[in-house]
Design an enzyme around this catalytic site. Structure first.
Site, PDB file in Angstrom:
ATOM      1  N   ASP A 106      10.005  11.445  14.580  1.00 34.03           N
ATOM      2  CA  ASP A 106       9.913  11.411  16.048  1.00 34.03           C
ATOM      3  C   ASP A 106       9.103  12.575  16.608  1.00 34.03           C
ATOM      4  O   ASP A 106       8.736  12.561  17.782  1.00 34.03           O
ATOM      5  CB  ASP A 106      11.318  11.418  16.668  1.00 34.03           C
ATOM      6  CG  ASP A 106      12.052  12.734  16.431  1.00 34.03           C
ATOM      7  OD1 ASP A 106      12.472  13.366  17.420  1.00 34.03           O
ATOM      8  OD2 ASP A 106      12.210  13.141  15.266  1.00 34.03           O
ATOM      9  N   ASP A 150       0.811  -1.219   0.000  1.00 39.73           N
ATOM     10  CA  ASP A 150       0.000   0.000   0.000  1.00 39.73           C
ATOM     11  C   ASP A 150       0.846   1.272   0.000  1.00 39.73           C
ATOM     12  O   ASP A 150       0.302   2.371   0.094  1.00 39.73           O
ATOM     13  CB  ASP A 150      -0.913   0.027   1.233  1.00 39.73           C
ATOM     14  CG  ASP A 150      -1.999  -1.034   1.199  1.00 39.73           C
ATOM     15  OD1 ASP A 150      -2.312  -1.524   0.088  1.00 39.73           O
ATOM     16  OD2 ASP A 150      -2.518  -1.390   2.276  1.00 39.73           O
ATOM     17  N   ASP A 157       4.060   3.576  -1.704  1.00 38.64           N
ATOM     18  CA  ASP A 157       4.971   3.853  -2.818  1.00 38.64           C
ATOM     19  C   ASP A 157       6.112   4.787  -2.415  1.00 38.64           C
ATOM     20  O   ASP A 157       7.193   4.722  -2.992  1.00 38.64           O
ATOM     21  CB  ASP A 157       4.220   4.496  -3.992  1.00 38.64           C
ATOM     22  CG  ASP A 157       3.198   3.562  -4.621  1.00 38.64           C
ATOM     23  OD1 ASP A 157       3.450   2.339  -4.634  1.00 38.64           O
ATOM     24  OD2 ASP A 157       2.154   4.058  -5.072  1.00 38.64           O
ATOM     25  N   LYS A 199       8.406  21.642   9.079  1.00 42.58           N
ATOM     26  CA  LYS A 199       7.479  20.525   8.853  1.00 42.58           C
ATOM     27  C   LYS A 199       6.274  20.575   9.781  1.00 42.58           C
ATOM     28  O   LYS A 199       5.254  19.934   9.504  1.00 42.58           O
ATOM     29  CB  LYS A 199       8.214  19.197   9.020  1.00 42.58           C
ATOM     30  CG  LYS A 199       9.303  18.958   7.980  1.00 42.58           C
ATOM     31  CD  LYS A 199       9.856  17.538   8.046  1.00 42.58           C
ATOM     32  CE  LYS A 199      10.488  17.220   9.370  1.00 42.58           C
ATOM     33  NZ  LYS A 199      11.007  15.834   9.434  1.00 42.58           N
TER      34      LYS A 199
END
Length: 222
Positions: free
Chosen positions: A171, A6, A8, A146
């Site tokens: 993390d 599932d 890629d 991020k």
């Protein structure tokens, strides 16, 4: 934990995920205060409190990760000081074995890190992660950390991936929250980002202690 058929694209954090966070924690909480007090003066305990307060005030922002910003703020050459303890840079258990397995699979593997380029370069000199990765992206390239959900939209716009068929291992819980808000389906965190600290419990995402827990990965069909 995962059905690799599932998936890629595998997006991997660096510090506290592939590499032991002990190096970074030691630098910012111990080595930097010591060297700051040696260069600028001041009692070590007071300097440590001052620096940690100053650093924590930027948590979650791009400045938190920017070595240029801290070099200006603290009037120190942070990359030079980071090299002084570069011997502490090490991979977390089985992370390189995991990268090797990914390289032989159908998945594309990207390093997606908040690390500043100067800090990234120091780590790549010791462990050339390019050997295992199709792409290395720093949040500074996209001008946002991020932790910002817009980061993931910008990443996908520049380098296409299908969020439904993407795994992110990180993390940082705030990063995982942002990725989930964007729509990345497969999310895993690390129980012990710093090998010198206790493993974390009761995490809000599936968590691994070692990357061996995600093996085996099916080899790419010939």
């Amino acid at each position: 934990m995962l059905n690799w058929h599932d998936i890629d694209t595998v997006l991997l954090d660096m510090d506290g995920t592939i590499l032991d966070l002990h190096y970074d924690n030691y630098f910012w909480t111990q080595h930097l205060p010591k060297r700051y007090s040696e260069i600028h003066g001041g009692e070590l305990e007071a300097v440590t409190r001052h620096l940690l307060d100053k650093i924590m005030a930027q948590k979650g922002s791009l400045n938190w990760y920017c070595l240029d910003y801290w070099s200006r703020e603290l009037q120190l050459d942070i990359p030079v000081l980071k090299r002084e303890v570069a011997h502490l840079i090490n991979p977390l258990p089985s992370s390189l074995r995991f990268l090797e397995a990914l390289r032989g699979s159908h998945c594309e593997s990207w390093l997606v890190t908040n690390a500043h380029q100067a800090g990234l370069d120091i780590k790549l000199e010791k462990f050339d992660l390019n050997n295992w990765l199709e792409r290395i992206v720093t949040s500074h390239e996209l001008a946002m950390p991020k932790e910002d959900p817009n980061f993931w939209q910008a990443l996908q716009s520049r380098w296409h991936f299908d969020p439904e068929r993407t795994l992110l291992v990180d993390d940082n819980i705030q990063v995982l929250d942002a990725a989930r808000a964007f729509g990345i389906r497969h999310l895993i965190t690390i129980r012990q980002p710093d090998s010198r600290q206790q493993a974390r419990e009761q995490l809000p995402y599936p968590a691994i202690l070692h990357f061996d827990e995600l093996l085996p990965i099916p080899a790419k069909s010939q």
